[in-house]
Design a protein around this motif. Structure first.
Motif, PDB file in Angstrom:
ATOM      1  N   TYR A  27       0.811  -1.220   0.000  1.00  0.00           N
ATOM      2  CA  TYR A  27       0.000   0.000   0.000  1.00  0.00           C
ATOM      3  C   TYR A  27       0.846   1.273   0.000  1.00  0.00           C
ATOM      4  CZ  TYR A  27      -3.449   3.417   1.603  1.00  0.00           C
ATOM      5  OH  TYR A  27      -4.258   4.524   1.725  1.00  0.00           O
ATOM      6  N   ASN A  76      -4.635  -1.334  -4.931  1.00  0.00           N
ATOM      7  CA  ASN A  76      -4.320  -0.229  -4.028  1.00  0.00           C
ATOM      8  C   ASN A  76      -4.605   1.123  -4.672  1.00  0.00           C
ATOM      9  OD1 ASN A  76      -3.535  -1.636  -1.724  1.00  0.00           O
ATOM     10  ND2 ASN A  76      -1.467  -1.927  -2.491  1.00  0.00           N
ATOM     11  N   ARG A  79      -8.220   1.678  -4.209  1.00  0.00           N
ATOM     12  CA  ARG A  79      -8.463   1.958  -2.787  1.00  0.00           C
ATOM     13  C   ARG A  79      -8.087   3.401  -2.452  1.00  0.00           C
ATOM     14  NH1 ARG A  79      -5.173  -0.894   2.149  1.00  0.00           N
ATOM     15  NH2 ARG A  79      -5.786   0.595   3.730  1.00  0.00           N
ATOM     16  N   LYS A  82     -10.590   5.815  -3.924  1.00  0.00           N
ATOM     17  CA  LYS A  82     -11.836   5.790  -3.148  1.00  0.00           C
ATOM     18  C   LYS A  82     -11.668   6.572  -1.832  1.00  0.00           C
ATOM     19  CE  LYS A  82     -15.134   2.512  -1.192  1.00  0.00           C
ATOM     20  NZ  LYS A  82     -15.429   1.081  -0.978  1.00  0.00           N
ATOM     21  N   GLU A  83     -10.529   6.409  -1.188  1.00  0.00           N
ATOM     22  CA  GLU A  83     -10.258   7.153   0.044  1.00  0.00           C
ATOM     23  C   GLU A  83     -10.198   8.645  -0.218  1.00  0.00           C
ATOM     24  OE1 GLU A  83      -6.634   5.503   1.543  1.00  0.00           O
ATOM     25  OE2 GLU A  83      -7.605   3.686   2.286  1.00  0.00           O
TER      26      GLU A  83
END
Length: 87
Positions: A27, A76, A79, A82-83
């Motif tokens: 990540y 990742n 992700r 999206k964050e």
């Protein structure tokens, strides 16, 4: 020794746990290269090309681990995007 301790010491780990642990390890490296990944996507490069290049860069830096999968870079990326939208 508890059940969880015995399971964690076992040579075979559940696939989902192994995938999640692997993605977590990858990540931060993905996060560091995020601006460059976004730029490459905007230029129209495919995920195949981007994943392979990121893996190559991380190998050159000595960050890449043998058990990582370059698909984790793409997972990742999504992700992180999206964050960013949630903030």
């Amino acid at each position: 020794m508890t059940i969880l301790e015995r399971l964690q010491d076992a040579p075979r780990q559940p696939r989902r746990m192994a995938t999640n642990r692997r993605r977590e390890e990858c990540y931060e490296a993905t996060k560091e290269l995020l601006p460059q990944i976004i730029e490459a996507k905007e230029y129209g490069y495919t995920w195949h090309s981007i994943r392979n290049m990121v893996e190559q860069i991380l190998r050159e830096r000595g960050i890449w681990r043998k058990h990582w999968d370059n698909w984790d870079i793409q997972a990742n990326y999504y992700r992180l995007m999206k964050e960013a939208k949630q903030q």
